[in-house]
Write a protein that holds these residues in place. Structure first.
Motif, mmCIF file in Angstrom:
data_model
loop_
_atom_site.group_PDB
_atom_site.id
_atom_site.type_symbol
_atom_site.label_atom_id
_atom_site.label_comp_id
_atom_site.label_asym_id
_atom_site.label_seq_id
_atom_site.Cartn_x
_atom_site.Cartn_y
_atom_site.Cartn_z
ATOM 1 N N LEU A 40 1.140 -0.890 0.197
ATOM 2 C CA LEU A 40 0.341 0.000 -0.493
ATOM 3 C C LEU A 40 0.278 1.089 -0.165
ATOM 4 N N PRO A 41 0.175 2.390 -0.426
ATOM 5 C CA PRO A 41 -0.760 2.431 -1.390
ATOM 6 C C PRO A 41 -0.151 1.895 -2.740
ATOM 7 N N PRO A 42 -1.487 2.002 -3.666
ATOM 8 C CA PRO A 42 -1.427 1.159 -4.903
ATOM 9 C C PRO A 42 -0.341 2.232 -5.471
ATOM 10 N N ALA A 43 0.782 1.567 -6.434
ATOM 11 C CA ALA A 43 1.416 2.026 -7.424
ATOM 12 C C ALA A 43 1.647 3.143 -8.285
ATOM 13 N N GLU A 44 0.774 3.142 -8.024
ATOM 14 C CA GLU A 44 -0.254 3.970 -9.612
ATOM 15 C C GLU A 44 -0.085 5.758 -8.060
ATOM 16 N N GLN A 45 -0.106 5.364 -7.031
ATOM 17 C CA GLN A 45 -0.367 6.104 -6.150
ATOM 18 C C GLN A 45 0.987 6.769 -4.759
#
Length: 217
Positions: free
Chosen positions: A34-39
């Motif tokens: 966490l968080p998702p990779a794109e964030q």
């Protein structure tokens, strides 16, 4: 590069991204990070150096799935109840300014030049602090050094954040250091510290616009 999103352009020249980024990326695999990779680099993406006026330094992302979205202390707007640290931040803001945001999404702070930076940008679900020694601290130090180039406000909540104080160099900064808003420490110096009005009063002395912390405008 697996595990991490593209580097935000205005920060891409920091040595971290060539020296340490690949090794960290190689370890950030699996759906429970966490968080998702794109964030993961959202804080830097939303607040480039030239726009940054205030830095609030956190520790690591919330380890509860669905909470962290790349900005320290911030959560998605539908998260209820608020994480306890954020709830205490809002209690202090209520006492300091007479109000608080309607939800936990602090991206509107970032758009006003508040960098909400965690000293670790990843965490395994349910394992708070597990990536504290992964290597992210080098990025924290380089970001703080970059932002020392002109007077800015730096808010260091808790002993972990205060360990990075030596990375802030130069003169004219406002540096606010107090206890962390966590339930374990908030009553030992966070409550009553009035950081929000202190930052705004300092910004006014610099001829700068205060931060709308509450979201009333």
């Amino acid at each position: 590069m697996p595990g991490l999103p593209p580097i935000p352009g205005p920060w891409a020249d920091l040595p971290f991204f060539s020296d340490a980024y690949p090794a960290i990326a190689a370890q950030l695999t699996g759906p429970d990070i966490l968080p998702p990779a794109e964030q993961r680099l959202a804080a830097l993406d939303l607040c480039p150096p030239e726009a940054c006026r205030v830095v609030i330094l956190g520790q690591d992302p919330y380890p509860t799935p669905g909470h962290a979205h790349g900005l320290a202390f911030s959560v998605e707007p539908d998260v209820r109840p608020l994480p306890r640290s954020l709830n205490n931040i809002y209690k202090e803001m209520q006492d300091d300014l007479g109000g608080a945001p309607v939800n936990g999404d602090l991206r509107f702070w970032a758009r006003q030049g508040v960098l909400l930076l965690n000293s670790s940008l990843s965490v395994p679900a349910g394992q708070a602090g597990a990536h504290a020694k992964l290597g992210w601290s080098a990025l924290t130090r380089q970001v703080l050094a970059r932002l020392s180039d002109r007077p800015r406000a730096f808010v260091l909540w808790g002993g972990h954040a205060q360990k990075f104080r030596d990375a802030i160099t130069g003169d004219g900064h406002l540096i606010l250091a107090s206890a962390h808003p966590s339930p374990l420490s908030a009553r030992r110096g966070f409550f009553g510290s009035r950081p929000f009005s202190s930052v705004n009063n300092w910004l006014r002395t610099q001829g700068d616009t205060p931060i709308d912390w509450i979201g009333s405008t």
